[in-house]
Scaffold this active site. Structure first.
Site, mmCIF file in Angstrom:
data_model
loop_
_atom_site.group_PDB
_atom_site.id
_atom_site.type_symbol
_atom_site.label_atom_id
_atom_site.label_comp_id
_atom_site.label_asym_id
_atom_site.label_seq_id
_atom_site.Cartn_x
_atom_site.Cartn_y
_atom_site.Cartn_z
ATOM 1 N N GLY A 171 4.355 -1.361 5.600
ATOM 2 C CA GLY A 171 3.796 -0.094 5.140
ATOM 3 C C GLY A 171 2.289 -0.062 5.225
ATOM 4 N N ASP A 172 1.641 -1.127 4.774
ATOM 5 C CA ASP A 172 0.183 -1.213 4.854
ATOM 6 C C ASP A 172 -0.285 -1.187 6.304
ATOM 7 O OD1 ASP A 172 -0.618 -1.405 2.125
ATOM 8 O OD2 ASP A 172 0.091 -3.461 2.072
ATOM 9 N N SER A 173 0.406 -1.947 7.155
ATOM 10 C CA SER A 173 -0.026 -2.061 8.546
ATOM 11 C C SER A 173 0.098 -0.738 9.287
ATOM 12 C CB SER A 173 0.788 -3.145 9.257
ATOM 13 O OG SER A 173 0.562 -4.408 8.657
ATOM 14 N N GLY A 176 -2.582 1.539 8.194
ATOM 15 C CA GLY A 176 -3.834 1.153 8.841
ATOM 16 C C GLY A 176 -3.923 1.650 10.271
#
Length: 428
Positions: A171-173, A176
């Site tokens: 999710g973070d990647s 980003g």
């Protein structure tokens, strides 16, 4: 190949205020392609990622990976001097990245309107759990929560067990990636506007608002349209993909697993011939994906029995000869030794300090996408905490030593302040 460095974003300066993975991933992508990324970290502890998966020393390989090609500057954003230093850097930057809980920048007097007064061309990328607007905007949340909220987590795992998470911060990647994409779009718009309009790009078009749950939701393909059009609710299917068969992973005689995607109609015929089951290939009830999905257990049993009698190398050789898409399920050791990764410079080795010792020949993932024939070279892995503070504050901003001491507030760190700052970093 040419020795001339390929830097599409050369001349772009990025100020990164983010911690953890989401905003730093956006910063990494921009830095990979030539942008000067100045990463601001709190005094004493720096980005919490320095301690994630820390197996030895003081700085993790995870931090060294995600923060490669950046400069580390220590500033205390809880102090007036630290915030004024950020404003000075904003005046010299093209982009600001942040992933604080919504309202944090505003509380510090660094909201978009203030930043716009300082630099009316600044692109501002904001990553948070639920975005800057809407009823859930104030809520904190890490990517795990966003993955669940997006519908993604409900599809990961086996149908008879609770949903699971994938083994990386997906999710973070992905957030980003979207943030970096948004930044590049906005920079392009800024340059295009300069040649076609007398006025610049308005602030509202230069604020990139990335919500973690929306980034993951955008990956969910036709999840909602299928539900709203047909009442179909997708379920967890383990190693399979809903409605596609045969496509799964199988254990071979040597204990290694392979993945085979033989679901195309013409591929399916070759696949069944290869495993010695032409009867399944010719079966009138198995000529479409929908038919094969209905009989997926039967097909997987036949393929599994064939794979179990062969080593993974033998199975893959037979499938490759028949033109059936298949491959090994790699570990880190496999990737490290693979000639395809090596041919495209996708593993690049560095000497790395853990904070306690220097390790030699440590491989790091290369830069994607490839421009030219191989991955662009990584300039350096993630920096030591505050490694570039003096270079940036004295060299770029012409700060005096006294100003640097006040802005970094190295002696002002305490447990309470560190904990309070961590709360402000919750979204990503």
């Amino acid at each position: 190949m040419t020795d001339t460095p390929i830097k599409p974003l050369d001349g772009i300066r990025v100020l990164e205020l983010g911690n953890y993975i989401a905003a730093p991933t956006a910063g990494r992508l921009l830095a990979d392609f030539g942008a000067e990324v100045i990463k601001v970290e709190r005094p004493g502890t720096g980005d919490e990622l320095r301690n994630w998966r820390l197996y030895k020393g003081t700085t993790s390989m995870l931090f060294r990976t995600i923060n490669r090609n950046k400069k580390s500057v220590v500033l205390d954003l809880r102090s007036e001097a630290g915030r004024e230093a950020v404003k000075s850097l904003v005046a010299e930057s093209d982009v600001l990245l942040e992933n604080f809980r919504p309202g944090t920048l505003e509380k510090w007097g660094l909201g978009p309107e203030i930043l716009n007064e300082i630099n009316p061309e600044l692109v501002i990328s904001r990553i948070s759990a639920f975005g800057q607007t809407g009823p859930l905007a104030p809520r904190p949340g890490f990517a795990a929560v966003a993955e669940a909220y997006s519908g993604f987590r409900n599809l990961v795992g086996d149908p008879d067990r609770a949903p699971v998470r994938v083994g990386v911060s997906i999710g973070d990647s992905i957030a980003g990636l979207y943030a970096a994409f948004g930044v590049v779009m906005s920079l392009y718009q800024r340059e295009a506007r300069r040649t076609t309009h007398d006025s610049g790009v308005p602030l509202r078009e230069r604020v990139i608002d990335v919500a973690l749950h929306e980034a993951m939701f955008s990956m969910m393909e036709s999840l909602v349209p299928d539900y709203q059009a047909y009442g179909i609710t997708r379920e967890r299917t383990g190693g399979r993909m809903e409605g596609i068969s045969p496509s799964n992973a199988y254990i071979c005689a040597d204990g290694a697993s392979i993945v085979v995607a033989g679901n195309g109609d013409s591929i399916y015929q070759r696949y069944m011939e290869t495993i010695g089951r032409p009867d399944l290939g010719a079966d009138p009830g198995l000529q479409t994906n929908a038919d094969r999905w209905a009989r997926r257990e039967e097909l997987d049993a036949a393929i599994g029995a064939w794979a179990a009698d062969r080593t993974s190398d033998e199975a893959l050789e037979a499938l490759d000869a028949a033109g059936v898409p298949a491959g090994p399920i790699y570990t880190a050791a496999d990737i490290s030794a693979d000639p395809q990764y090596a041919a495209r410079n996708m593993i690049q080795s560095f000497e790395v300090s853990t904070g306690e010792e220097v390790l030699t020949d440590v491989g790091f993932p290369g830069i994607v996408p490839v421009i030219g024939e191989q991955s662009l070279p990584i300039h350096h892995v993630g920096p030591d905490l505050g490694e570039h503070t003096h270079e940036v504050l004295a060299g770029l901003l012409h700060f005096t030593e006294e100003q640097i001491i006040q802005a970094t507030a190295a002696n002002a760190v305490n447990t309470t302040n560190t904990a309070n700052t961590a709360k402000e970093n919750l979204p990503a």
